[in-house]
Design an enzyme around this catalytic site. Structure first.
Site, PDB file in Angstrom:
ATOM      1  N   GLU A 300      57.004 -21.741  56.722  1.00 45.75           N
ATOM      2  CA  GLU A 300      56.104 -20.591  56.803  1.00 45.75           C
ATOM      3  C   GLU A 300      56.196 -19.895  58.151  1.00 45.75           C
ATOM      4  OE1 GLU A 300      54.050 -17.971  55.113  1.00 45.75           O
ATOM      5  OE2 GLU A 300      53.732 -19.850  54.051  1.00 45.75           O
ATOM      6  N   ASP A 304      57.657 -16.124  58.866  1.00 47.67           N
ATOM      7  CA  ASP A 304      56.848 -15.055  59.441  1.00 47.67           C
ATOM      8  C   ASP A 304      57.513 -14.449  60.663  1.00 47.67           C
ATOM      9  OD1 ASP A 304      54.902 -15.297  57.560  1.00 47.67           O
ATOM     10  OD2 ASP A 304      53.518 -16.443  58.786  1.00 47.67           O
ATOM     11  N   SER A 519      54.609 -13.878  51.599  1.00 49.00           N
ATOM     12  CA  SER A 519      54.691 -14.293  52.996  1.00 49.00           C
ATOM     13  C   SER A 519      55.871 -13.613  53.677  1.00 49.00           C
ATOM     14  CB  SER A 519      54.859 -15.816  53.108  1.00 49.00           C
ATOM     15  OG  SER A 519      53.632 -16.462  52.927  1.00 49.00           O
ATOM     16  N   GLY A 580      52.342   6.855  42.098  1.00 48.00           N
ATOM     17  CA  GLY A 580      51.146   6.785  42.933  1.00 48.00           C
ATOM     18  C   GLY A 580      50.737   5.350  43.192  1.00 48.00           C
ATOM     19  N   ASP A 582      49.141   1.690  42.703  1.00 49.38           N
ATOM     20  CA  ASP A 582      48.920   0.764  41.590  1.00 49.38           C
ATOM     21  C   ASP A 582      48.648  -0.627  42.150  1.00 49.38           C
ATOM     22  OD1 ASP A 582      51.526  -0.864  41.736  1.00 49.38           O
ATOM     23  OD2 ASP A 582      52.286   1.177  41.545  1.00 49.38           O
TER      24      ASP A 582
END
Length: 600
Positions: A300, A304, A519, A580, A582
């Site tokens: 993780e 990142d 992530s 547009g 959503d």
């Protein structure tokens, strides 16, 4: 008035005790929050020792929180005359300080329970948070409850929590939340927003081919499944930008639970994917027992950091990884010691990190965090308090990105935990907080499509903010009665934007692996926002701060509209991406050059 008002002499403390006794001795407790059933994944294990010390956090009502939120919207609205005039730490602290009546009531209540407020372990800058070290036995008396040790077999952790807690009715108007109590969420149980995609990591890559630039006019199809820095820079138009405000502009990444960004892996990553960035370094900050074990990198944290760096036109921007690695004091036994000298960490997400950041004089202009949980598993008082902390951070000029989640409209059975056992779409928190920018996921190129796991939907806790009313109304009109009753049409809708989230190349322990999840998309968007902040700062302008009012107005045309893809879950096909905004991809993926022109 700040918590300095709590500092009393011993004589004053003793004199106040008789008055406090009369006031609280006959006060009837009223339930503050309660669960009807043990939150999913947890089971009762045993009773904790009465001497086991808790870090009890009391969150007082913020006297002028409405004024803070009003100020947040003013400085974040690109057409408001106060746009960009972010608040200082002192200005924010003044707005969130509790009312003197709240201070007096809580002070008196603590004194009644033989707690001297002057002995607080921690006080936030505005005085709205106080942390005390008290034994379980005393906490049970104060909160009219019984704590238990609960076990989660999936995360293999034990925590001390309660199924309900109560306060005298008078205190309900002065206290927002007390923790640890009924929030069972922990960072370890929420580590599911990224995943390794290949069983056999790639061990040998052609550095030249992966590091080579790609023309944004002809992004190769391979970028849809094997995402490299060159791919993202081409896809999102950052290839030729060179940061200028590198001494000022910072990007913050929150890391948790022994997830370390490995410096050697970072340099290997550069050698394979960004040779021009060789030698660039990451600043590590350890909080609350956080570690920085360079021999044990985490997927993780490495993801990142790499994704935040790889979208830069140049890696001169400062990147800070703050590691709040909540301790688990156990190797399979309950995490407590039966004495009155050792406290256990509550393992509760966000509070420690947010209070640390907000207590700093200056904060990074951009943040990204890749964690989340089902909104319904977070007590509404806790979620509201955390969301308001994000509002404080935004008011000070920070842009805050959160992954929208990897479960579409909801994972598993999606049954409610309110006793009705209904099947409903399950929104994610903190993505559902209206004061953060939620980032969904895409895959493929030429064109990108919404990826099936992209989290999206509508909050049941937070009402729909005015900045997104028009966009959401347009989507709902097109949706018609489909999924009626499965979601809250009046709730805060998310995600706000999206980015690639499939096939990211990450170096872990020297080997390159493919990783997916939102992530990946959140730090990618954060990197581009950080570049935009760099541009504004270099032009003598304020950073962007809270992004959503800008995204839903003058900057909406700065995104690549994603018009296909869906996010199934809960046994349903899920929402569908279209023209547009959503609830699969938001406004779409960022185009740096278009956004640069719009925010300049």
């Amino acid at each position: 008035m700040l918590w300095s008002a709590f500092v009393f002499g011993l004589a004053q403390f003793a004199a106040a005790k008789p008055l406090a006794s009369k006031r609280w001795a006959t006060a009837e407790p009223a339930v503050k929050h309660a669960w009807l059933e043990t939150p999913g994944g947890w089971e009762y294990h045993s009773a904790p020792s009465a001497d086991h010390l808790l870090e009890l956090r009391i969150g007082l009502k913020q006297d002028k929180i409405d004024e803070l939120i009003k100020a947040l919207y003013e400085v974040s609205d690109p057409v408001h005359h106060k746009y960009g005039q972010h608040l200082s730490k002192e200005e924010v602290d003044a707005l969130v300080a509790p009312h003197p009546d709240s201070i007096e009531a809580v002070e008196s209540w603590l004194q009644y329970h033989d707690i001297d407020p002057a002995n607080a372990h921690f006080r936030s800058g505005g005085g709205e948070w106080i942390t005390l070290h008290i034994p379980v036995g005393k906490a049970e008396k104060m909160l009219d409850t019984k704590y238990g040790v609960y076990y989660n077999s999936k995360s293999d952790e034990y925590i001390v929590r309660t199924m309900s807690y109560s306060l005298p009715q008078e205190l309900h108007s002065h206290i927002d939340v007390i923790t640890p109590t009924t929030y069972f969420g922990t960072m370890r149980a929420m580590r599911s927003t990224s995943f390794i995609q290949d069983a056999h990591p790639i061990t040998a890559l052609n550095s030249a081919s992966f590091a080579a630039e790609i023309s944004p006019l002809a992004v190769p199809a391979s970028c849809g499944s094997t995402v490299t820095p060159a791919c993202l820079r081409a896809m999102y138009n950052t290839t030729n930008y060179v940061p200028k405000a590198t001494a000022t502009n910072k990007l913050g990444i929150a890391g948790y639970l022994e997830e370390f960004a490995n410096d050697a892996d970072l340099q290997t990553f550069f050698s394979r994917f960004r040779t021009d960035a060789a030698g660039a370094k990451l600043t590590h900050i350890q909080l609350n027992g956080g570690l920085n074990d360079q021999t044990d990198p985490g997927v993780e944290a490495n993801l990142d950091v790499r994704k935040s760096l790889l979208s830069y036109g140049w890696t001169g921007l400062g990147v800070t990884l703050s590691c709040l690695n909540h301790r688990t004091d156990t190797g399979g036994s309950p995490p407590f010691i039966a004495d009155s000298a050792t406290t256990s960490n509550t393992n509760e997400p966000y509070l420690d990190w947010l209070n640390f950041v907000l207590n700093q004089t200056t904060v990074p202009q951009t943040f990204t965090t890749s964690y989340g949980d089902d909104e319904q598993t977070v007590p509404v008082d806790y979620a509201t308090s955390v969301c308001n902390l994000f509002a404080q951070l935004g008011a000070r000029g920070a842009s805050i990105m959160f992954s929208s989640g990897d479960e579409g409209v909801g994972a598993g059975s999606c049954r409610t935990n309110d006793g009705t056992n209904k099947v409903l779409f399950q929104p994610a928190f903190p993505a559902s907080c209206p004061f953060v920018t939620a980032v969904g996921g895409t895959t493929r190129v030429n064109p990108e499509v919404g990826i099936s796991f992209s989290g999206g939907g509508f909050s049941r806790y937070f009402s729909q903010p005015s900045y997104q009313t028009t966009a959401v109304s347009t989507f709902l009109t097109g949706l018609g009665t489909k999924f009626a009753g499965l979601y809250n049409a009046g709730g805060r809708a998310y995600p706000d934007v999206s980015a690639a989230s499939n096939g990211f190349q990450v170096v872990i322990s020297g080997r390159t692996s493919s990783v997916g999840g939102t992530s990946a998309s959140s730090p990618t968007v954060a990197a581009i926002v950080s570049l935009l902040n760099d541009f504004r700062i270099s032009e003598g302008k304020a950073p962007l701060g809270f992004l959503n009012p800008l995204i839903y107005s003058t900057a909406s045309t700065g995104f690549n509209d994603i018009v296909s893809g869906s996010n199934p879950g809960c046994g349903q096909t899920g929402f569908t991406a279209g023209a547009g905004w959503d609830p699969v991809t938001g406004w779409g993926t960022p185009d740096f050059l278009r956004l640069q022109a719009l925010v300049g």
